[in-house]
Design an enzyme around this catalytic site. Structure first.
Site, PDB file in Angstrom:
ATOM      1  N   ASN A  14      30.256  13.355 -12.587  1.00 30.69           N
ATOM      2  CA  ASN A  14      30.790  14.042 -11.400  1.00 30.69           C
ATOM      3  C   ASN A  14      30.712  13.138 -10.166  1.00 30.69           C
ATOM      4  OD1 ASN A  14      31.685  16.971 -11.817  1.00 30.69           O
ATOM      5  ND2 ASN A  14      29.843  16.815 -13.067  1.00 30.69           N
ATOM      6  N   ILE A  93      15.523  22.242  -8.441  1.00 32.64           N
ATOM      7  CA  ILE A  93      15.853  23.309  -7.478  1.00 32.64           C
ATOM      8  C   ILE A  93      15.496  22.843  -6.062  1.00 32.64           C
ATOM      9  CG2 ILE A  93      15.255  25.684  -6.807  1.00 32.64           C
ATOM     10  CD1 ILE A  93      16.140  26.261  -9.461  1.00 32.64           C
ATOM     11  N   ASN A 108      27.316  22.826  -4.834  1.00 33.39           N
ATOM     12  CA  ASN A 108      26.870  22.576  -6.212  1.00 33.39           C
ATOM     13  C   ASN A 108      28.040  22.770  -7.159  1.00 33.39           C
ATOM     14  OD1 ASN A 108      24.981  22.209  -8.411  1.00 33.39           O
ATOM     15  ND2 ASN A 108      25.098  24.411  -8.769  1.00 33.39           N
ATOM     16  N   HIS A 110      28.736  23.947 -10.983  1.00 38.23           N
ATOM     17  CA  HIS A 110      28.080  24.598 -12.123  1.00 38.23           C
ATOM     18  C   HIS A 110      29.087  24.692 -13.274  1.00 38.23           C
ATOM     19  CE1 HIS A 110      25.206  27.011 -14.264  1.00 38.23           C
ATOM     20  NE2 HIS A 110      26.192  27.819 -14.590  1.00 38.23           N
TER      21      HIS A 110
HETATM   22  C1  GAR Z   1      27.512  18.685 -15.271  1.00 35.33           C
HETATM   23  O1  GAR Z   1      28.150  19.340 -16.338  1.00 35.33           O
HETATM   24  C2  GAR Z   1      27.113  19.679 -14.201  1.00 35.33           C
HETATM   25  O2  GAR Z   1      28.048  20.712 -14.035  1.00 35.33           O
HETATM   26  C3  GAR Z   1      25.819  20.193 -14.763  1.00 35.33           C
HETATM   27  O3  GAR Z   1      25.160  19.040 -15.263  1.00 35.33           O
HETATM   28  C4  GAR Z   1      26.162  18.111 -15.713  1.00 35.33           C
HETATM   29  C5  GAR Z   1      25.879  16.757 -15.084  1.00 35.33           C
HETATM   30  O4  GAR Z   1      26.729  15.766 -15.593  1.00 35.33           O
HETATM   31  N1  GAR Z   1      25.061  20.894 -13.779  1.00 35.33           N
HETATM   32  C6  GAR Z   1      24.360  21.995 -14.039  1.00 35.33           C
HETATM   33  O5  GAR Z   1      24.245  22.460 -15.137  1.00 35.33           O
HETATM   34  C7  GAR Z   1      23.697  22.633 -12.821  1.00 35.33           C
HETATM   35  N2  GAR Z   1      23.247  23.954 -13.121  1.00 35.33           N
HETATM   36  P1  GAR Z   1      26.999  14.418 -14.791  1.00 35.33           P
HETATM   37  O6  GAR Z   1      25.634  13.812 -14.448  1.00 35.33           O
HETATM   38  O7  GAR Z   1      27.752  13.563 -15.780  1.00 35.33           O
HETATM   39  O8  GAR Z   1      27.815  14.745 -13.566  1.00 35.33           O
END
Ligand code: GAR
Length: 196
Positions: A14, A93, A108, A110
């Site tokens: 992301n 958190i 954020n 999600h």
């Molecule tokens: C992503 O899928 C994000 O939406 C999730 O962690 C992943 C991180 O991937 N976040 C959550 O679950 C928050 N509750 P990344 O490090 O490749 O962006």
């Protein structure tokens, strides 16, 4: 031009979507000024360094109490003169020291359609596992403001993604990232940066 901090804990896909959106002009009202990781070995830090973005590590384990950790994180953000904070796979958190200072300025992403599969304990692959166990036919991603209640803040945008027969949590996670997260997160960041 707003100063953006991206908070990460893992691979940083992301974060990469945000860097790409900045480079292509889809994010034009803000600039990623720093990336702060909760983990020393997060690959997201390498992505940031490759793009010449300043980095810092603020790890919960380095502080005796949650409050001390939260104050250190708030100070780090203020030292970088940050206007907007983006949680991009940040798995710690936030406490009130950060949330109160940056009220309505923390976004954020999600990996589900809130209010489904969200709240404490729902992160990463666990979210997709839960969606598959429940048998939903549509899932997706949500960009929302962060408040003290976990995943309870106002929704900025959502995008639905189809669940396919024989999906594994990993396959579903990949599709949700590609079709939803990497699309709506840069859009939400531009919306917020251009409106504050
Ligand atoms: C992503 O899928 C994000 O939406 C999730 O962690 C992943 C991180 O991937 N976040 C959550 O679950 C928050 N509750 P990344 O490090 O490749 O962006």
């Amino acid at each position: 031009m707003k100063n953006i901090a991206v908070l990460v804990s893992g691979g940083g896909t992301n974060l990469q979507a945000l860097i790409d959106a900045q480079n292509s002009g889809r994010i034009k009202s803000g600039k990623i000024s720093c990336v702060i990781s909760s983990k020393q070995d997060a690959y997201a830090l390498t992505r940031a360094a490759n793009s010449g973005i300043k980095t810092a590590v603020v790890a919960r384990g380095d502080y005796a109490t949650f409050e001390e950790y939260d104050i250190a994180l708030a100070k780090a953000l203020q030292n970088f003169n940050i206007d907007v904070v983006v949680l991009a796979g940040f798995l710690t958190i936030l406490g009130e020291n950060v949330i109160k200072v940056f009220e309505n300025r923390i976004i954020n992403i999600h990996p589900a359609l809130i209010p489904s599969f969200c709240g404490k304990g729902f992160y990463g692959l666990k979210v997709h596992q839960a969606a598959l166990e429940r048998g939903v036919k549509l899932t997706g991603a949500t960009a929302h403001f962060v408040t003290l209640g976990c995943d309870e803040g106002p929704i900025i945008s959502q995008k639905a993604v189809e669940v396919l027969p024989n999906d594994t949590p990993e396959a579903l996670q990949k599709r949700v990232m590609e079709q939803a997260e990497w699309v709506i997160l840069p859009q939400a960041v531009e919306i917020v940066c251009s409106s504050i």
